[in-house]
Scaffold this active site. Structure first.
Site, mmCIF file in Angstrom:
data_model
loop_
_atom_site.group_PDB
_atom_site.id
_atom_site.type_symbol
_atom_site.label_atom_id
_atom_site.label_comp_id
_atom_site.label_asym_id
_atom_site.label_seq_id
_atom_site.Cartn_x
_atom_site.Cartn_y
_atom_site.Cartn_z
ATOM 1 N N ASP A 36 0.860 -1.185 0.000
ATOM 2 C CA ASP A 36 0.000 0.000 0.000
ATOM 3 C C ASP A 36 0.896 1.235 0.000
ATOM 4 O O ASP A 36 2.099 1.129 0.256
ATOM 5 C CB ASP A 36 -0.939 0.015 1.223
ATOM 6 C CG ASP A 36 -2.269 0.696 0.909
ATOM 7 O OD1 ASP A 36 -2.256 1.882 0.515
ATOM 8 O OD2 ASP A 36 -3.324 0.047 1.055
ATOM 9 N N ASP A 54 3.978 2.084 -4.483
ATOM 10 C CA ASP A 54 2.940 2.596 -5.371
ATOM 11 C C ASP A 54 2.747 1.589 -6.507
ATOM 12 O O ASP A 54 3.678 1.354 -7.294
ATOM 13 C CB ASP A 54 3.406 3.960 -5.916
ATOM 14 C CG ASP A 54 2.375 4.620 -6.801
ATOM 15 O OD1 ASP A 54 1.430 3.942 -7.253
ATOM 16 O OD2 ASP A 54 2.534 5.827 -7.066
ATOM 17 N N VAL A 55 1.567 1.010 -6.616
ATOM 18 C CA VAL A 55 1.349 -0.047 -7.626
ATOM 19 C C VAL A 55 1.379 0.475 -9.063
ATOM 20 O O VAL A 55 1.403 -0.305 -10.002
ATOM 21 C CB VAL A 55 0.016 -0.820 -7.397
ATOM 22 C CG1 VAL A 55 0.022 -1.550 -6.076
ATOM 23 C CG2 VAL A 55 -1.196 0.084 -7.551
ATOM 24 N N ASN A 81 -5.536 -5.942 -5.951
ATOM 25 C CA ASN A 81 -6.770 -5.407 -5.372
ATOM 26 C C ASN A 81 -6.811 -3.876 -5.266
ATOM 27 O O ASN A 81 -7.895 -3.296 -5.227
ATOM 28 C CB ASN A 81 -6.962 -6.045 -3.983
ATOM 29 C CG ASN A 81 -8.007 -5.343 -3.172
ATOM 30 O OD1 ASN A 81 -9.209 -5.508 -3.404
ATOM 31 N ND2 ASN A 81 -7.568 -4.509 -2.225
ATOM 32 N N TYR A 147 -13.856 4.631 -14.150
ATOM 33 C CA TYR A 147 -13.914 3.464 -13.253
ATOM 34 C C TYR A 147 -14.511 2.255 -13.972
ATOM 35 O O TYR A 147 -13.940 1.165 -13.953
ATOM 36 C CB TYR A 147 -14.734 3.813 -12.009
ATOM 37 C CG TYR A 147 -14.727 2.735 -10.940
ATOM 38 C CD1 TYR A 147 -13.567 2.500 -10.182
ATOM 39 C CD2 TYR A 147 -15.854 1.959 -10.676
ATOM 40 C CE1 TYR A 147 -13.548 1.522 -9.197
ATOM 41 C CE2 TYR A 147 -15.837 0.982 -9.696
ATOM 42 C CZ TYR A 147 -14.688 0.775 -8.955
ATOM 43 O OH TYR A 147 -14.667 -0.203 -7.986
ATOM 44 N N LYS A 151 -12.446 -1.143 -14.815
ATOM 45 C CA LYS A 151 -12.812 -2.401 -14.157
ATOM 46 C C LYS A 151 -13.256 -3.466 -15.177
ATOM 47 O O LYS A 151 -13.025 -4.659 -14.978
ATOM 48 C CB LYS A 151 -13.904 -2.149 -13.115
ATOM 49 C CG LYS A 151 -13.406 -1.357 -11.895
ATOM 50 C CD LYS A 151 -12.288 -2.081 -11.172
ATOM 51 C CE LYS A 151 -11.904 -1.441 -9.860
ATOM 52 N NZ LYS A 151 -10.832 -2.161 -9.146
ATOM 53 N N ILE A 180 -19.698 -2.380 -0.814
ATOM 54 C CA ILE A 180 -19.039 -2.972 0.352
ATOM 55 C C ILE A 180 -18.669 -1.861 1.355
ATOM 56 O O ILE A 180 -18.185 -0.796 0.940
ATOM 57 C CB ILE A 180 -17.737 -3.719 -0.082
ATOM 58 C CG1 ILE A 180 -17.993 -4.653 -1.289
ATOM 59 C CG2 ILE A 180 -17.139 -4.493 1.102
ATOM 60 C CD1 ILE A 180 -18.997 -5.761 -1.100
ATOM 61 N N THR A 182 -16.407 -0.238 3.066
ATOM 62 C CA THR A 182 -14.959 -0.001 3.242
ATOM 63 C C THR A 182 -14.737 1.505 3.403
ATOM 64 O O THR A 182 -15.633 2.304 3.106
ATOM 65 C CB THR A 182 -14.169 -0.469 2.003
ATOM 66 O OG1 THR A 182 -14.524 0.388 0.899
ATOM 67 C CG2 THR A 182 -14.483 -1.916 1.644
HETATM 68 N N1 NAD Z 1 -15.899 -0.876 -1.603
HETATM 69 C C1 NAD Z 1 -16.670 -1.180 -2.639
HETATM 70 O O1 NAD Z 1 -17.895 -1.006 -2.600
HETATM 71 C C2 NAD Z 1 -16.060 -1.758 -3.892
HETATM 72 C C3 NAD Z 1 -16.921 -2.247 -4.876
HETATM 73 C C4 NAD Z 1 -16.392 -2.787 -6.031
HETATM 74 C C5 NAD Z 1 -15.028 -2.838 -6.209
HETATM 75 N N2 NAD Z 1 -14.203 -2.350 -5.236
HETATM 76 C C6 NAD Z 1 -12.765 -2.431 -5.478
HETATM 77 O O2 NAD Z 1 -12.150 -3.104 -4.417
HETATM 78 C C7 NAD Z 1 -10.794 -2.667 -4.296
HETATM 79 C C8 NAD Z 1 -10.544 -2.242 -2.867
HETATM 80 O O3 NAD Z 1 -11.444 -1.193 -2.579
HETATM 81 P P1 NAD Z 1 -11.791 -0.733 -1.093
HETATM 82 O O4 NAD Z 1 -13.219 -0.383 -1.091
HETATM 83 O O5 NAD Z 1 -11.243 -1.687 -0.103
HETATM 84 O O6 NAD Z 1 -10.994 0.649 -1.099
HETATM 85 P P2 NAD Z 1 -10.137 1.378 0.020
HETATM 86 O O7 NAD Z 1 -9.919 2.761 -0.489
HETATM 87 O O8 NAD Z 1 -10.794 1.218 1.323
HETATM 88 O O9 NAD Z 1 -8.779 0.557 -0.053
HETATM 89 C C9 NAD Z 1 -7.974 0.620 -1.205
HETATM 90 C C10 NAD Z 1 -6.519 0.625 -0.791
HETATM 91 O O10 NAD Z 1 -5.726 0.747 -1.982
HETATM 92 C C11 NAD Z 1 -4.643 1.622 -1.685
HETATM 93 N N3 NAD Z 1 -4.075 2.246 -2.869
HETATM 94 C C12 NAD Z 1 -4.638 3.243 -3.631
HETATM 95 N N4 NAD Z 1 -3.772 3.628 -4.579
HETATM 96 C C13 NAD Z 1 -2.644 2.884 -4.418
HETATM 97 C C14 NAD Z 1 -1.401 2.838 -5.084
HETATM 98 N N5 NAD Z 1 -1.130 3.641 -6.130
HETATM 99 N N6 NAD Z 1 -0.466 1.966 -4.657
HETATM 100 C C15 NAD Z 1 -0.716 1.138 -3.602
HETATM 101 N N7 NAD Z 1 -1.881 1.148 -2.932
HETATM 102 C C16 NAD Z 1 -2.834 2.006 -3.331
HETATM 103 C C17 NAD Z 1 -5.274 2.676 -0.769
HETATM 104 O O11 NAD Z 1 -4.274 3.388 -0.045
HETATM 105 C C18 NAD Z 1 -6.181 1.829 0.105
HETATM 106 O O12 NAD Z 1 -5.543 1.398 1.285
HETATM 107 C C19 NAD Z 1 -10.628 -1.535 -5.314
HETATM 108 O O13 NAD Z 1 -10.039 -2.045 -6.483
HETATM 109 C C20 NAD Z 1 -12.061 -1.104 -5.583
HETATM 110 O O14 NAD Z 1 -12.216 -0.512 -6.840
HETATM 111 C C21 NAD Z 1 -14.685 -1.816 -4.083
#
Ligand code: NAD
Length: 240
Positions: A36, A54-55, A81, A147, A151, A180, A182
Site C-alpha cells: 500500500d 505505489d502499484v 486489489n 472506473y 474495471k 461494500i 470499506t
Molecule cells: N468498496 C466497494 O464497494 C467496492 C466495490 C467494487 C469494487 N471495489 C474495489 O475493491 C478494491 C478495494 O477497494 P476498497 O473499497 O477496499 O478501497 P479502500 O480505499 O478502502 O482501499 C484501497 C486501498 O488501496 C490503496 N491504494 C490506492 N492507490 C494505491 C497505489 N497507487 N499503490 C498502492 N496502494 C494504493 C489505498 O491506499 C487503500 O488502502 C478496489 O479495487 C475497488 O475498486 C470496491
C-alpha cells in the site's frame, strides 16, 4: 488451513477489502506481503509484511518481486486489489487528468503487478491470481466513466492471463464486489451509498471480510479447476 506454506502478495492491503484479505490469508497459513502507499495500522500476525509502495510504478513491482523471491523463494498468489473510484463523472465531464489517474491505478497497476509476478509463477509452473474488478466491471453503469472502463478491462485482462498462461499452470480470475462497507465507500456521499443499498436484494452493505472469502476461495487449491472466470459478490445486485 487452506493456504499453508503459500506466499501471497496483496495490493491495497492497508485498509478495506485488501486488509481483510491480508488478515484472512495469513489466518489460513499464508505468508503475506501487504502493499500500500502507506500502512498506518500494524498487523497483529507475524507472517504479514507491510510494504509501502505505489502499484502504478513498474520498477517498484520489480523490486518487490525480487525481494519476495529472495526472502521466500517463490510467489504462489497475487491478489491485485488496489483501486479507487476516483470520479463519478461521465465521458464529457471527467477531467482528463482524472481519467488517466484512474486508468493508471485500476488498470495499469494490475497490468504491472501481473507482468512482474508472471516470470516467477512460470518458473514454478504454478500460481493463482485474483484481480479485483467491480460489479461495475461486470455490468454497465451510467456516469463513472473511467472506473467502469478500467474495471471492465481488468475482467478482460484476467481472462487474457488465464488463457495465455494456463499452459504454465497459472490460474487467473476476477472478483466483482457490489457495494461494500470499506473506507472508500464510507468517504463518499451517503445518499449515493444508500441508493445502492436500496437496490441490493440482500438489503445491506457487504463486508470486506465477505469479499476476502471469495478471493481466498479463488486463490486456494479449492478452486484448482477454476480459471478465466469471475465471481460476483454483490448481494444479488446484478442478478436483477
Ligand atoms: N468498496 C466497494 O464497494 C467496492 C466495490 C467494487 C469494487 N471495489 C474495489 O475493491 C478494491 C478495494 O477497494 P476498497 O473499497 O477496499 O478501497 P479502500 O480505499 O478502502 O482501499 C484501497 C486501498 O488501496 C490503496 N491504494 C490506492 N492507490 C494505491 C497505489 N497507487 N499503490 C498502492 N496502494 C494504493 C489505498 O491506499 C487503500 O488502502 C478496489 O479495487 C475497488 O475498486 C470496491
Amino acid at each position: 488451513m487452506r493456504l499453508a506454506n503459500k506466499v501471497a502478495i496483496i495490493s491495497g492491503g492497508a485498509r478495506g477489502i485488501g486488509r481483510a484479505a491480508v488478515e484472512l490469508f495469513a489466518e489460513e497459513g499464508a505468508t503475506v506481503y501487504s502493499l500500500d502507499l502507506s500502512h498506518e495500522d500494524e498487523f497483529a500476525q507475524e507472517r504479514i509484511h507491510s510494504v509501502d509502495m505505489d502499484v502504478t510504478q513498474l520498477e517498484q513491482w520489480n523490486a518487490l518481486v525480487e525481494r519476495v523471491v529472495g526472502e521466500q523463494g517463490t510467489i504462489d498468489i497475487l491478489f491485485n486489489n488496489a483501486g479507487a473510484v476516483g470520479s463519478y463523472e461521465g465521458i464529457e465531464t471527467i477531467e482528463l487528468e482524472d481519467w488517466h489517474r484512474i486508468i493508471d491505478l485500476n488498470l495499469n497497476g494490475v497490468f504491472y503487478g501481473t507482468r512482474a509476478v508472471l516470470p516467477v509463477m512460470k518458473k514454478a509452473h504454478a500460481g493463482a491470481m485474483v484481480h479485483t474488478s467491480s460489479m461495475w466491471g461486470y455490468v454497465g453503469a451510467s456516469g463513472v466513466s473511467a472506473y467502469t472502463a478500467s474495471k471492465a478491462a481488468v475482467r478482460s485482462l484476467s481472462k487474457n492471463v488465464a488463457l495465455t498462461y494456463a499452459q504454465f499452470n497459472i490460474r487467473s480470475n476476477s472478483i466483482h464486489p457490489g457495494i461494500i462497507g470499506t473506507p472508500m465507500v464510507m468517504a463518499q456521499d451517503e445518499s449515493l451509498t444508500q441508493d445502492l443499498v436500496d437496490k441490493t436484494p440482500l438489503g445491506r452493505l457487504g463486508t470486506p471480510r465477505e469479499v476476502a472469502h471469495a478471493a481466498l476461495f479463488l486463490a486456494s487449491d479449492d478452486a484448482s479447476y477454476i480459471t478465466g472466470t469471475e465471481l460476483v459478490i454483490d448481494g444479488g445486485s446484478t442478478a436483477q
